[in-house]
Every structure is written in C-alpha cells, then in structure tokens.
Design an enzyme around this catalytic site. Sequence first.
Site, PDB file in Angstrom:
ATOM      1  N   GLY A   5       8.331   6.931  -2.621  1.00  0.00           N
ATOM      2  CA  GLY A   5       9.075   6.823  -1.378  1.00  0.00           C
ATOM      3  C   GLY A   5       9.418   5.410  -0.966  1.00  0.00           C
ATOM      4  O   GLY A   5       9.902   4.594  -1.757  1.00  0.00           O
ATOM      5  N   GLY A  17       7.433   2.993  -0.211  1.00  0.00           N
ATOM      6  CA  GLY A  17       6.627   1.986  -0.899  1.00  0.00           C
ATOM      7  C   GLY A  17       7.238   1.550  -2.212  1.00  0.00           C
ATOM      8  O   GLY A  17       7.265   0.357  -2.546  1.00  0.00           O
ATOM      9  N   TYR A  41       0.966  12.018  15.290  1.00  0.00           N
ATOM     10  CA  TYR A  41       1.597  11.011  14.441  1.00  0.00           C
ATOM     11  C   TYR A  41       2.214   9.902  15.296  1.00  0.00           C
ATOM     12  O   TYR A  41       2.011   8.714  15.033  1.00  0.00           O
ATOM     13  CB  TYR A  41       2.675  11.666  13.573  1.00  0.00           C
ATOM     14  CG  TYR A  41       3.430  10.688  12.705  1.00  0.00           C
ATOM     15  CD1 TYR A  41       2.845  10.137  11.574  1.00  0.00           C
ATOM     16  CD2 TYR A  41       4.744  10.322  13.020  1.00  0.00           C
ATOM     17  CE1 TYR A  41       3.534   9.242  10.773  1.00  0.00           C
ATOM     18  CE2 TYR A  41       5.445   9.430  12.220  1.00  0.00           C
ATOM     19  CZ  TYR A  41       4.837   8.890  11.107  1.00  0.00           C
ATOM     20  OH  TYR A  41       5.521   7.998  10.316  1.00  0.00           O
ATOM     21  N   THR A  46       0.850  -1.191   0.000  1.00  0.00           N
ATOM     22  CA  THR A  46       0.000   0.000   0.000  1.00  0.00           C
ATOM     23  C   THR A  46       0.886   1.240   0.000  1.00  0.00           C
ATOM     24  O   THR A  46       1.955   1.255   0.589  1.00  0.00           O
ATOM     25  CB  THR A  46      -0.947   0.026   1.208  1.00  0.00           C
ATOM     26  OG1 THR A  46      -0.194   0.188   2.425  1.00  0.00           O
ATOM     27  CG2 THR A  46      -1.769  -1.255   1.298  1.00  0.00           C
ATOM     28  N   GLY A  47       0.436   2.273  -0.694  1.00  0.00           N
ATOM     29  CA  GLY A  47       1.287   3.440  -0.868  1.00  0.00           C
ATOM     30  C   GLY A  47       2.563   3.071  -1.602  1.00  0.00           C
ATOM     31  O   GLY A  47       3.651   3.545  -1.278  1.00  0.00           O
ATOM     32  N   GLY A  48       2.417   2.245  -2.630  1.00  0.00           N
ATOM     33  CA  GLY A  48       3.585   1.615  -3.249  1.00  0.00           C
ATOM     34  C   GLY A  48       4.173   2.311  -4.461  1.00  0.00           C
ATOM     35  O   GLY A  48       5.038   1.743  -5.121  1.00  0.00           O
TER      36      GLY A  48
END
Length: 231
Positions: free
Chosen positions: A17, A19, A141, A12-14
């Site tokens: 960055g 990912g 966060y 995910t978020g691949g």
Amino acid sequence: MTKIKGARVLVTGGQRGLGRAFAQEFLDAGAATVYVTARRPAAENDPRVVPLPLEVTDDTSVARLVESVPDLDIVINNAGGVVIGSLLENDITEVAALFDINVLGPLRIAQAFAPTLARNGGGALVNVHSVVSWAAGAGAYGVSKAALWSMTNSLRLDLRQQGTQVVGVHLGYTDTDMVKAIDVPKNDPREVARQVVTALSEGKDEVLVDEASAFYKEALSGPVDGLALQG
C-alpha cells in the site's frame, strides 16, 4: 529541510500500500537505502530495499529493529490498524489494541530512533495521520488518529532542539487494501508519497494531501458540528 539524496530511510508497514509507495518514491528521489518493515517481511528484488521484521506493539521487536538499523536519516511512521463501528459498540479491549498500534506504536518508534536521528544531524520524523484526525465519525480509528496528530505536534517541540524535522501527513481515502471495498474517489499512493518527499525537501511541518484534508483543517476554527464526516 531534509536532504533526500543519499538518505537512509525507514518506512514502517513498508511492503504494501502506501508504505510501498513511500519506499519507491524515496528511491526515485535519490535515497540510498530504504528499510521496510512488516510483521512477516518478504524478500525484495531491489538491493536498496532492506526488509526487516517489526511488531510496533512489542518493545523487544522495536529494540531489535534499532539494532538492525545503525544509521538513519528519515523515519516514516506509516504502519497502522483500523477498527470498524461505533465507539458505543466497540469492545474496549479492541479499542485499546488499536491505540497500541496507531498511537503507542509510532511513539515507540520515535523514542527508539530519536538518538539515531540526532547523531546524524537531526533528520526527519514523518507521522501519517488522516483526515479523520479532524473529521468526526470514524469511531475508534478517528480517535486514534486525532491522538496521533496531537502527539506529532508535541514531538515537534521535543525534537526541535536536536534539529529533527517533524511532519504530519493528513489524507482522505487512498487506494490501498484498507479501503479497497469502498467505492469512492481515492488518492494515488505515489502522489501522497511524492507530496511528503517534497515537504521534507522544503522544510514543511504538515502535508494536506487532498481537498478533504484542507477542508477539515479549515473547519477546525468553526462550529464543532462542521467537523462531522461527510460522505
């Protein structure tokens, strides 16, 4: 331990960055297919990389992702968000939205793909935490990453019976867009991904990527004032 060669991997978020580093490292280690998600996915040049849309806060989007990925061996919960500032100053709605991304998002993915992993012999689930899961001072966060760490430890027990390896990854500043404006030494994303691939192959439950992560993990057994984020 989890076999990497020939594996089908979801990141995910691949597409950016860390990912993207995960995707490339798994391919270099012999993975057959890497599914990479983004809110608005872009085309990929490598036919082994399959871009798919995902909004981790949307149950319908997660369900569509499951339909698009019939077989899977490894799930990397990498997508995440950040909120800057003090907990006393943050808007509660903004904090709640962050928790939906950083905590409930990985849980949605874990719940959705646990049956798929079980059908394929167990496989692995990797959750990307942070040094601030343990080090206080990163506001909402850090609190969200601490919750994710706790959730990972519970998921490890829940998924043990079906043979799923659950790995938690802790890391400090890493060279991605999220921290590009901060002038500090940073981890190489490919080195982070390489350590995770090795941990999966060796059957480990946890990855402490850097000295900062190792330092704060050890500090958990000491006085609470030793958990204040330094630098």
